[in-house]
Design a protein around this motif. Structure first.
Motif, PDB file in Angstrom:
ATOM      1  N   SER A 104      42.068  40.435  29.626  1.00  0.00           N
ATOM      2  CA  SER A 104      41.361  40.260  30.897  1.00  0.00           C
ATOM      3  C   SER A 104      40.409  39.089  30.743  1.00  0.00           C
ATOM      4  O   SER A 104      40.398  38.406  29.709  1.00  0.00           O
ATOM      5  N   THR A 105      39.600  38.846  31.742  1.00  0.00           N
ATOM      6  CA  THR A 105      38.640  37.745  31.662  1.00  0.00           C
ATOM      7  C   THR A 105      37.601  37.976  30.571  1.00  0.00           C
ATOM      8  O   THR A 105      36.940  37.034  30.136  1.00  0.00           O
ATOM      9  N   ASP A 131      43.288  42.232  36.662  1.00  0.00           N
ATOM     10  CA  ASP A 131      44.352  41.262  36.471  1.00  0.00           C
ATOM     11  C   ASP A 131      44.427  40.927  34.981  1.00  0.00           C
ATOM     12  O   ASP A 131      43.410  40.594  34.362  1.00  0.00           O
ATOM     13  N   TYR A 132      45.641  41.032  34.427  1.00  0.00           N
ATOM     14  CA  TYR A 132      45.819  40.832  32.999  1.00  0.00           C
ATOM     15  C   TYR A 132      46.782  39.679  32.730  1.00  0.00           C
ATOM     16  O   TYR A 132      47.726  39.451  33.478  1.00  0.00           O
ATOM     17  N   ARG A 133      46.533  38.992  31.632  1.00  0.00           N
ATOM     18  CA  ARG A 133      47.520  38.085  31.038  1.00  0.00           C
ATOM     19  C   ARG A 133      48.130  38.846  29.871  1.00  0.00           C
ATOM     20  O   ARG A 133      47.433  39.215  28.921  1.00  0.00           O
ATOM     21  N   HIS A 134      49.426  39.079  29.943  1.00  0.00           N
ATOM     22  CA  HIS A 134      50.094  39.926  28.967  1.00  0.00           C
ATOM     23  C   HIS A 134      50.959  39.078  28.038  1.00  0.00           C
ATOM     24  O   HIS A 134      51.732  38.225  28.501  1.00  0.00           O
ATOM     25  N   ARG A 186      55.449  36.066  28.100  1.00  0.00           N
ATOM     26  CA  ARG A 186      54.173  35.896  28.781  1.00  0.00           C
ATOM     27  C   ARG A 186      54.340  36.403  30.208  1.00  0.00           C
ATOM     28  O   ARG A 186      55.361  36.116  30.860  1.00  0.00           O
ATOM     29  N   ALA A 187      53.362  37.155  30.697  1.00  0.00           N
ATOM     30  CA  ALA A 187      53.470  37.682  32.059  1.00  0.00           C
ATOM     31  C   ALA A 187      52.079  37.950  32.601  1.00  0.00           C
ATOM     32  O   ALA A 187      51.156  38.306  31.853  1.00  0.00           O
ATOM     33  N   ASN A 188      51.936  37.760  33.903  1.00  0.00           N
ATOM     34  CA  ASN A 188      50.711  38.150  34.593  1.00  0.00           C
ATOM     35  C   ASN A 188      50.906  39.548  35.158  1.00  0.00           C
ATOM     36  O   ASN A 188      51.796  39.783  35.967  1.00  0.00           O
ATOM     37  N   ILE A 189      50.085  40.475  34.701  1.00  0.00           N
ATOM     38  CA  ILE A 189      50.140  41.866  35.156  1.00  0.00           C
ATOM     39  C   ILE A 189      48.933  42.097  36.064  1.00  0.00           C
ATOM     40  O   ILE A 189      47.813  42.287  35.593  1.00  0.00           O
ATOM     41  N   ASN A 190      49.164  42.025  37.349  1.00  0.00           N
ATOM     42  CA  ASN A 190      48.084  42.195  38.320  1.00  0.00           C
ATOM     43  C   ASN A 190      48.191  43.587  38.934  1.00  0.00           C
ATOM     44  O   ASN A 190      49.078  43.869  39.736  1.00  0.00           O
ATOM     45  N   ASN A 242      50.509  32.013  24.057  1.00  0.00           N
ATOM     46  CA  ASN A 242      50.199  31.962  25.484  1.00  0.00           C
ATOM     47  C   ASN A 242      50.666  30.666  26.130  1.00  0.00           C
ATOM     48  O   ASN A 242      51.205  30.672  27.238  1.00  0.00           O
TER      49      ASN A 242
END
Length: 335
Positions: A87-88, A114-117, A161-165, A215
């Motif tokens: 997360s941030t 919101d996550y960067r996975h 890499r994936a954005n998990i919102n 990343n």
């Protein structure tokens, strides 16, 4: 007294749940079940490269051997899976699994954010690779060792890499699908010695990447080391084959202005050391101008001369030769 305390706890729980169910409240401390499905996706040219480059009866025997030797490397079956969610504020959640499969799915309870996975597979499968900075999104790196020369990679390295919102207004559990792609490569050298005799042949792959930034999905070449190749048992073919597994090469040659040698125009190299019957060693450096991409196999063919020189079959491959080569610092790549 116990009954009163229990009633208070139940009321507090009901209030917290009501808060998490309301879209008007701060949901930063609330969570949801999130299903994440993972698939290892292997995109490789291995079979095409074998079919295209190895066509004569002796070469077909080598192709069978290479196919068997690399089948576990170019495989869509992962041994382990490492999952990180950022997360941030930094690393928010981490877990690891042994899957021994092509696919896996997990339901995770995560706070609404919101996550960067980042997902990584096969980092513990006997690799000579190390991870660093895994608790920081921008610093998560997978690196080779830094010895003078290193062994080949043992398994295919896959990352995602994936954005998990996570949607705080959704009344349904959310599902995400994440694809893992291969990040390392392989190369093979097939030599026809004719009637020329030798004691031994060893070789290494030079000029390929030394680390991978997860990343950013980018490679670094600042600590590139020669990767030792393994001799393939191809008895009956009359050919001599070595193969190695490594990170990819640069996409473009590192040519400098005014420099037009084969070395300057090479994306990567093969260093071949032939020990002759009299004990002398001939070094041939093959300069390959086409890149070695992730997930792919490259086959380089050549002929062995009486003095141990390797003559490449492909005209675009350059070569430099040093007769009576002596071991030392020259074993380091010079790309």
């Amino acid at each position: 007294m116990d009954a009163a305390r229990t009633l208070v706890l139940l009321l507090l729980g009901a209030i917290a749940q009501a808060s998490c169910d309301s879209i008007d409240d701060d949901l930063s401390d609330c969570g949801k079940d999130v299903r994440i499905e993972y698939t290892v996706r292997l995109l490789t040219n291995m079979q095409t490269e074998l079919d295209t480059e190895l066509t004569t009866p002796p070469e077909l025997l080598v192709a069978d051997g290479l196919r068997q030797a690399l089948s576990g490397y170019f495989s869509d079956r992962a041994h382990d899976l490492d999952l990180s969610f950022f997360s941030t504020k930094g690393l928010a959640h981490h877990e690891s699994h042994i899957i021994d499969a092509r696919e896996a799915a997990y339901t995770l309870y995560l706070p609404v954010k919101d996550y960067r996975h980042l997902g990584v597979a096969n980092t513990t499968a006997g690799q000579n690779l190390t991870t660093s900075g895994s608790d920081e999104l921008a610093a998560y790196t997978i690196s080779q060792l830094t010895a003078d020369s290193i062994d080949s990679h043992s398994s295919g390295l896959f990352t995602a890499r994936a954005n998990i919102n996570i949607d705080d207004q959704s009344v349904k559990d959310q599902t995400f699908h994440v694809w893992l792609y291969m990040q390392n490569s392989a190369a093979a050298l097939v030599l026809d010695p004719g009637t020329n005799q030798f004691r031994s042949i060893r070789a290494c792959i030079a000029g390929t990447a030394s680390s991978f930034l997860v990343n950013d999905s980018t490679y670094a070449f600042d600590h590139s080391r020669p990767v030792r190749m393994t001799t393939l048992d191809s008895d009956g073919s009359g050919l001599h084959c070595l193969y190695g597994k490594c990170f990819p090469s640069p996409d473009m040659p590192g040519t400098r202005a005014g420099m037009t040698t084969d070395k300057d125009n090479a994306c990567w190299q093969l260093h071949v050391y032939v020990t002759l019957l009299d004990g002398t060693v001939t070094e041939s450096r093959l300069y390959i101008p086409t890149r070695l991409p992730a997930g792919e196999l490259r086959i380089v063919k050549g002929f062995l001369q009486a003095d141990g020189t390797v003559v490449p079959s492909q005209q675009e491959v350059g070569v430099s030769v040093q007769l009576d080569w002596k071991p030392g610092g020259t074993y380091e790549p010079e790309l």
